[in-house]
Motif scaffolding. Structure first.
Motif, PDB file in Angstrom:
ATOM      1  N   ASP A  56       0.706  -1.296  -0.082  1.00 47.80           N
ATOM      2  CA  ASP A  56      -0.102   0.051  -0.126  1.00 47.80           C
ATOM      3  C   ASP A  56       0.803   1.231  -0.063  1.00 47.80           C
ATOM      4  N   ASN A  57       0.649   2.191   0.883  1.00 51.71           N
ATOM      5  CA  ASN A  57       1.451   3.303   1.098  1.00 51.71           C
ATOM      6  C   ASN A  57       2.560   3.307   2.016  1.00 51.71           C
ATOM      7  N   GLU A  58       2.948   2.384   2.255  1.00 46.69           N
ATOM      8  CA  GLU A  58       4.111   1.895   3.330  1.00 46.69           C
ATOM      9  C   GLU A  58       5.271   2.863   2.631  1.00 46.69           C
ATOM     10  N   ARG A  59       5.793   3.415   3.885  1.00 45.12           N
ATOM     11  CA  ARG A  59       7.155   4.362   3.617  1.00 45.12           C
ATOM     12  C   ARG A  59       8.300   3.271   3.464  1.00 45.12           C
ATOM     13  N   PHE A  60       9.490   3.698   3.002  1.00 43.94           N
ATOM     14  CA  PHE A  60      10.339   2.966   2.767  1.00 43.94           C
ATOM     15  C   PHE A  60      11.049   2.436   3.965  1.00 43.94           C
ATOM     16  N   LEU A  61      11.203   3.461   4.947  1.00 44.94           N
ATOM     17  CA  LEU A  61      11.721   3.056   6.222  1.00 44.94           C
ATOM     18  C   LEU A  61      10.616   2.028   7.125  1.00 44.94           C
ATOM     19  N   ASP A  62       9.495   2.019   6.840  1.00 42.25           N
ATOM     20  CA  ASP A  62       8.433   0.821   7.464  1.00 42.25           C
ATOM     21  C   ASP A  62       8.591  -0.293   6.699  1.00 42.25           C
ATOM     22  N   THR A  63       8.885  -0.192   5.444  1.00 40.53           N
ATOM     23  CA  THR A  63       9.236  -1.628   4.483  1.00 40.53           C
ATOM     24  C   THR A  63      10.547  -2.178   5.121  1.00 40.53           C
ATOM     25  N   TYR A  64      11.401  -1.306   5.148  1.00 44.64           N
ATOM     26  CA  TYR A  64      12.788  -1.793   5.783  1.00 44.64           C
ATOM     27  C   TYR A  64      12.468  -2.407   7.277  1.00 44.64           C
ATOM     28  N   ARG A  65      11.664  -1.737   8.135  1.00 40.93           N
ATOM     29  CA  ARG A  65      11.550  -2.413   9.303  1.00 40.93           C
ATOM     30  C   ARG A  65      10.806  -3.631   9.342  1.00 40.93           C
ATOM     31  N   ARG A  66      10.030  -3.825   8.181  1.00 43.23           N
ATOM     32  CA  ARG A  66       9.093  -4.856   8.242  1.00 43.23           C
ATOM     33  C   ARG A  66      10.041  -6.116   7.486  1.00 43.23           C
ATOM     34  N   VAL A  67      10.641  -5.857   6.698  1.00 42.03           N
ATOM     35  CA  VAL A  67      11.482  -7.012   5.989  1.00 42.03           C
ATOM     36  C   VAL A  67      12.858  -7.104   6.373  1.00 42.03           C
ATOM     37  N   GLY A  68      13.466  -6.269   6.716  1.00 43.42           N
ATOM     38  CA  GLY A  68      15.098  -6.015   7.118  1.00 43.42           C
ATOM     39  C   GLY A  68      15.871  -5.989   5.963  1.00 43.42           C
ATOM     40  N   THR A  69      17.080  -6.316   5.986  1.00 49.72           N
ATOM     41  CA  THR A  69      18.179  -6.112   4.905  1.00 49.72           C
ATOM     42  C   THR A  69      18.124  -7.071   3.643  1.00 49.72           C
TER      43      THR A  69
END
Lengths: 99, 181, 547
Positions: free
Chosen positions: C525-538
């Motif tokens: 959806d409208n996830e920010r980059f930071l939120d996606t990173y926090r969800r999926v990791g590196t």
């Protein structure tokens, strides 16, 4: 493996009053790197730096490595190259712009 | 408007020393001719003796020292002197390099927290441009670096008529001066 | 905004005279460079790669239009027609002559500005929320407290030779725009459960070589104890901060080595002692200062404002700019406007003298002559009527300052790097320019993305706090760039994690492009980059870059 031949070195500094980057020509400080003279004797260069700083002409004297290309010294490291030219992001400013 | 000039504790004394350094003192209540006993020397009695913090207890036990001084190096805790302040006539605060600001705190703790009223003298690299800060912290004697002329010291100490904060001297901060201006 | 009285003028003028005398003594040879250097630094004068650089403080990021005009005048008279806004609400001039610096400071003093303590091991410029006094989020305007701190810290006799520099930031809003947890002391003004307003005190945050997030030293400090408590922290730090190793001299290392509990105990012991003698400025002084920060005379405006809404509907470019650069104001019918200094391909944070003059004129016309400076190197007009937004936008377009990219990929923080800075190991600005050009076409659909670039470990470009952070290093004489992901300087502060081996200049731009492409394929959806990173990791990003 033989040790590579050390690169020639020249002296640079900042002019005390203006802050401008200057080079030792052998007899005086010059704004033009093309007029810089190679250091022949490290101890003498150190002593010269101290004398010139004490004489309040320059600050932050230090030697750096150059390659001579067509008889003109070109700094080996990027830092001194930027000093000899000016900001790479403002080609209209500094020595590269003829200032 | 009040004139918050530097408080002088007693008459100011200026002594021109032989080694071409100056000694500024903003008080006249005690000895000027202090002798420092180095840590590796035999402790001696005398009229005005200064010792390091490590030899302070030893000096306290002697009854042949009339005026006792103690030298505080950066990092030493002046609060250790609290029980003995009545016996101390001089605290020397060392500034081996002007960049080491720890003894500014020592001066304020002595004056403000410990209510020490004896002489506090700055020694070491006591340069013109730090004198004002030193005096503001409550230091009232300055062993000037030989490079500092009397004129330069006077200029440095008289430059700022107003100060923003209360510290170890008697100057009023501007917020206080504003109340009455 | 705050106006100097005779006392403030006298103090700053005395400082200018003092510096004039110090420069004279230096040129006459009475002061060696060793003795002079700390003095010129405490007046903001550095020696950089090409010349002297002067860093001028913009206390808590607030400027009047007249002050901005003076900054433009200085750019013309003493420099090369431009200046650089930094990440600490300062402005830097890159081509200053030592002999002219005292005159420059005298010009600054005429508009109540100065360069005091913008360098050196002392308390630096006090920074705060650029939306202070304009946002409805805040519990009070933090600037009167920032001004109290400015005065308290100016020429503080005890704290002018600290182990290392000392940075204090304040905010009074829950949304942190001042990066308070990445400061030596961070102060958050808030209302507690019983309705009282006081400070949550963070200590020991910072970036640099050893990035650490500030820890809560005191959950609630009543306002009445504001300066005394700061003094207690400063004294513990001055006495016990390490002085044997420049890299371990910041307060964060002291807090880390003592442990928060022991540090807290020492501060409390010192504070108990200090309270016996410390005199806080009385309430009337805070009231005197606060009176300078009252609201301007806002008009009563009925909303919605039809002209504004119509312009948004009919002009997509204007609408995009509003969407990114315009924020809600506490006063109905007004908005807060961020002017991006990040035009794609330009130097982040740089403004020409002409641009500064025009912004000053726009501030006079549209924003009660009030201008703010952000730590993200942009400017703000804090009080603009919505009815004026379209006209303002058109005028900003005329001077190339209508970039609609605030918070997007091309709104990059970058330090001056090796194009100017003598400490730098690599260039920052060209990397920022190349990334901005590369990502500009997709930045709107990518959404909020904070890219931050430093040219050395000192982290002036806040790379530790970037959603994507880039650190330039020297690798055997070549510029090399390390990528890290997941940092934030907001209220959800995190430090970024290094992704893997570094790149050359072209390589790092390609890598950032791959990371963003990867994000755009996996975001929800409208996830920010930071939120996606926090969800999926590196892992997915590593795969995208190195796989």
């Amino acid at each position: 493996m033989t040790k590579p031949e050390p690169l020639p070195r020249i002296l640079n500094a900042n002019d005390l009053a203006t802050g401008d980057v200057v080079y030792w020509s052998g007899s005086k400080w010059t704004r033009h790197i093309a007029e810089a003279e190679m250091i022949a004797d490290n101890d003498a260069a150190d002593a010269l730096g101290k004398t010139e700083m004490a004489a309040r002409r320059v600050v932050d004297v230090y030697p750096f490595e150059v390659n001579f290309e067509n008889g003109v010294p070109v700094p080996a490291r990027y830092r001194e190259r930027v000093r000899s030219l000016g900001p790479s992001v403002r080609l209209d400013l500094g020595k590269q712009a003829g200032e | 408007m009040a004139n918050p000039s530097i408080e002088r504790r007693g008459a100011e004394e200026k002594l021109h020393l032989a080694n071409n350094s100056y000694h500024l003192r903003f008080r006249s209540d005690a000895k000027l001719g202090w002798a420092y006993v180095p840590d590796d020397a035999q402790m001696t009695g005398g009229d005005a003796i200064t010792v390091s913090l490590s030899r302070f207890q030893e000096a306290l036990t002697r009854n042949d020292i009339t005026h006792l001084g103690v030298r505080i190096l950066p990092g030493e805790d002046v609060r250790l002197l609290q029980p003995y302040l009545a016996r101390i006539s001089l605290v020397e605060l060392a500034f081996p390099t002007f960049r080491d600001g720890r003894n500014y705190s020592s001066a304020r703790i002595l004056r403000e927290q410990l209510s020490y009223t004896g002489e506090i003298r700055a020694i070491g690299q006591v340069l013109a441009d730090q004198l004002f800060f030193m005096v503001r912290c409550g230091i009232d004697a300055l062993d000037l670096d030989p490079s500092v002329t009397h004129a330069a010291a006077d200029a440095a100490l008289s430059r700022f008529k107003y100060v923003y904060q209360a510290a170890g001297d008697a100057r009023r901060p501007v917020w206080d001066a504003r109340l009455s201006s | 905004m705050y106006k100097y009285d005779d006392f403030d003028h006298a103090i700053v003028n005395a400082r200018v005279d003092e510096f004039r005398d110090q420069v004279a003594r230096r040129v006459a040879g009475e002061l060696s460079e060793d003795a002079f250097k700390p003095l010129r630094l405490m007046n903001g004068l550095y020696l950089q790669l090409h010349a002297y650089m002067l860093r001028v403080a913009i206390p808590y990021g607030t400027l009047s239009a007249d002050q901005l005009r003076m900054l433009a005048h200085i750019a013309r008279s003493y420099d090369k027609n431009y200046a650089h806004f930094t990440t600490r609400q300062n402005i830097q001039y890159n081509w200053i002559k030592l002999a002219e610096a005292p005159d420059l400071l005298a010009d600054l003093a005429r508009v109540e500005m100065q360069a005091i303590q913008t360098s050196g091991n002392c308390i630096r410029n006090i920074t705060t929320d650029q939306f202070a006094g304009a946002t409805a989020e805040e519990v009070a305007d933090p600037r009167p407290y920032a001004e109290l701190l400015r005065q308290y810290s100016t020429f503080h006799p005890e704290f002018s030779f600290l182990p290392r520099k000392f940075k204090i930031a304040l905010t009074a809003a829950p949304h942190d725009r001042a990066a308070i947890k990445l400061h030596d002391i961070g102060l958050e003004l808030y209302k507690n459960a019983t309705g009282d307003i006081g400070w949550r005190v963070f200590v020991g945050g910072g970036m640099g070589r050893t990035p650490i997030i500030g820890k809560v030293l005191r959950e609630f400090l009543p306002q009445a104890y504001f300066l005394g408590y700061i003094e207690a922290i400063m004294r513990v730090y001055n006495r016990y901060g390490r002085r044997d190793n420049i890299y371990k001299a910041r307060i964060k290392i002291l807090v880390h080595e003592l442990g928060l509990e022991e540090f807290h105990r020492q501060v409390d012991a010192e504070w108990a002692d200090i309270q016996k003698t410390f005199a806080e400025p009385p309430a009337v002084e805070l009231e005197r200062i606060s009176a300078f920060f009252v609201n301007p005379t806002f008009e009563t405006i009925a909303t919605p404002v039809a002209i504004y809404d119509d312009a948004r509907k009919t002009n997509p470019a204007f609408d995009h700019w509003v969407e990114r650069n315009v924020c809600a104001h506490k006063q109905q019918g007004y908005s807060i406007v961020t002017i991006s200094l990040k035009a794609v391909g330009e130097i982040p944070g740089d403004a020409s003298a002409d641009q500064m003059d025009t912004i000053a004129a726009l501030a006079d016309q549209y924003s009660f002559s009030d201008v703010r400076v952000t730590h993200e190197q942009n400017l703000v007009l804090p009080h603009v009527r919505q009815i004026d937004l379209f006209a303002l936008w058109e005028k900003l377009k005329d001077i190339g300052l209508a970039s609609d990219n605030v918070g997007l990929a091309s709104d990059i923080i970058a330090c001056p790097g090796m194009d100017y800075c003598s400490l730098a190991n690599a260039r920052s600005i060209p990397i920022a320019q190349d990334i901005a050009k590369r990502l500009a076409p997709i930045e709107r659909s990518t959404g909020e993305l904070k890219i931050k670039i430093s040219g050395c470990i000192n982290a002036c470009g806040h790379h530790h706090a970037g959603h994507i952070g880039i650190l330039g290093v020297d690798k055997k004489g070549e510029e090399n760039y390390q990528l890290s992901l997941g940092g934030s300087a907001a209220e959800d502060t995190t430090l970024s994690t290094i992704l893997g081996p570094g790149f050359d200049a072209d390589g790092v731009v390609n890598a950032v492009e791959k990371i963003v492409a990867c994000f755009n394929t996996i975001k929800r959806d409208n996830e920010r980059f930071l939120d996606t990173y926090r969800r999926v990791g590196t892992a997915p990003f590593k795969e995208a870059v190195y796989g």
